[in-house]
Design a protein around this motif. Structure first.
Motif, short mmCIF file in Angstrom:
data_model
loop_
_atom_site.label_atom_id
_atom_site.label_comp_id
_atom_site.label_asym_id
_atom_site.label_seq_id
_atom_site.Cartn_x
_atom_site.Cartn_y
_atom_site.Cartn_z
N TRP A 91 3.99 -3.50 50.72
CA TRP A 91 4.45 -3.19 52.07
C TRP A 91 5.77 -3.91 52.30
CZ3 TRP A 91 1.89 0.53 54.56
CH2 TRP A 91 0.59 0.82 54.11
N VAL A 92 6.78 -3.13 52.72
CA VAL A 92 8.14 -3.63 52.87
C VAL A 92 8.50 -3.69 54.35
CG1 VAL A 92 10.57 -3.08 52.47
CG2 VAL A 92 8.90 -2.79 50.63
N GLY A 93 9.09 -4.81 54.75
CA GLY A 93 9.57 -4.97 56.12
C GLY A 93 10.93 -5.63 56.14
N PRO A 94 11.74 -5.37 57.16
CA PRO A 94 13.07 -5.99 57.26
C PRO A 94 12.96 -7.46 57.65
CG PRO A 94 12.62 -4.65 59.21
CD PRO A 94 11.46 -4.45 58.28
N LEU A 95 13.93 -8.25 57.21
CA LEU A 95 14.00 -9.67 57.54
C LEU A 95 15.22 -9.92 58.43
CD1 LEU A 95 13.33 -11.24 54.01
CD2 LEU A 95 11.65 -10.85 55.83
N ASP A 96 15.12 -10.92 59.27
CA ASP A 96 16.29 -11.34 60.04
C ASP A 96 16.25 -12.86 60.22
OD1 ASP A 96 14.36 -11.77 61.97
OD2 ASP A 96 14.91 -10.02 63.17
N GLY A 97 17.31 -13.40 60.76
CA GLY A 97 17.36 -14.83 61.01
C GLY A 97 17.26 -15.66 59.74
N ALA A 123 24.30 -5.25 56.79
CA ALA A 123 23.41 -5.18 55.62
C ALA A 123 22.07 -5.79 56.00
CB ALA A 123 24.00 -5.90 54.42
N THR A 124 21.01 -5.22 55.44
CA THR A 124 19.66 -5.68 55.76
C THR A 124 18.91 -6.07 54.50
OG1 THR A 124 19.57 -4.18 57.67
CG2 THR A 124 17.47 -5.07 56.89
N MET A 125 18.22 -7.19 54.57
CA MET A 125 17.36 -7.62 53.47
C MET A 125 15.92 -7.25 53.82
SD MET A 125 17.47 -9.09 50.50
CE MET A 125 19.04 -9.96 50.56
N TYR A 126 15.29 -6.54 52.89
CA TYR A 126 13.89 -6.17 53.04
C TYR A 126 13.07 -6.96 52.02
CZ TYR A 126 15.49 -2.11 55.75
OH TYR A 126 16.06 -1.29 56.69
N ARG A 127 11.83 -7.24 52.37
CA ARG A 127 10.95 -7.98 51.45
C ARG A 127 9.62 -7.25 51.32
NH1 ARG A 127 10.32 -13.92 53.03
NH2 ARG A 127 8.82 -13.11 54.54
N MET A 128 9.15 -7.14 50.09
CA MET A 128 7.86 -6.51 49.82
C MET A 128 6.79 -7.55 49.61
SD MET A 128 6.59 -4.27 46.51
CE MET A 128 7.64 -2.85 46.73
#
Length: 249
Positions: A91-97, A123-128
């Protein structure tokens, strides 16, 4: 000694090989820029102009998106056997901060690409969060326990394997041939069809092709190597002409 399926999967997914993302219920697949953090979680980098960025965005009312990352091994030199293909699902979701900044640093350890400077600003970093790992080798699919995958370390030789094999073939062929013949004779191989050739290398040892169309054998190091410097110290007596014993007739 040789790499476990978990180690092979972890090394292949680490980010040095091209990957494709299959996003649930979305068109694709998508070529991705990916890496792994120290816990083996997949990091995906996307910009606002990427189709991938739109595909990964969670739909309204959800926090994440189901994704399968597919990575196929690229043999390091001609004639090398392949490690196969790995699928990492989760499951992948965007990260911030702060989490996005930390993920960008982990990503930079694998790929120091300019778009990392724009994380949070276009640009967005996503993490699975990894839920399933499958490794396909020689037509057989192996289910790898996600905890074993997470605990495994990427092979430190993986990123430089091609460079090392080319260097051995171009500059140390005679020394390696003599060394391999000695090792194979000690192991009971009395005849070889042509010169043996190192076709794969990992932290545990070499895979050697015994002639152009012959079988393959594995020669193990005395202990797993931790980095390039340790490998160089281990191979020095083999590659140094003054150190290596004379080849038997």
């Amino acid at each position: 000694m040789q790499p476990s399926p978990a180690e092979i999967a972890r090394t292949m997914a680490s980010g040095r090989l091209p990957g494709m993302a299959h996003v649930a219920c979305r068109p694709g697949p998508h070529a991705v820029r990916h890496a792994t953090d120290p816990m083996g979680r997949i990091l995906l980098l996307a910009t606002g102009s990427d189709l991938l960025d739109g595909a990964l965005r969670p739909v309204a009312g959800t926090d994440d998106t189901a994704v399968v990352l597919e990575v196929a091994d690229v043999p390091p030199v001609a004639g090398s056997p392949t490690h196969g293909r790995v699928w990492v699902s989760g499951w992948v979701g965007p990260l911030d901060g702060a989490p996005a900044r930390m993920a960008a640093l982990d990503f930079a350890d694998v790929h120091a690409c300019p778009d990392l400077l724009d994380v949070g600003r276009g640009a967005t970093m996503y993490r699975m969060e990894v839920a399933e790992v499958r490794l396909e080798r020689c037509g057989v699919t192996i289910d790898v326990d996600p905890d074993e995958y997470a605990a495994a370390e990427p092979d430190p030789i993986g990123a430089i394997e091609s460079e090392l094999l080319v260097d051995l073939a171009d500059h140390h062929r005679a020394e390696m041939t003599a060394f391999i013949r000695r090792q194979l004779r000690d192991a009971g191989h009395r005849s070889l069809a042509g010169d043996p050739q190192v076709v794969r290398m990992d932290r545990y040892g070499f895979v050697v092709a015994l002639g152009p169309h012959g079988p393959r054998a594995r020669l193990a190091f005395p202990a797993p190597v931790r980095d390039r410097a340790e490998l160089a110290r281990l191979l020095h007596p083999v590659l140094c002409r003054r150190c290596a014993p004379p080849a038997a007739a």
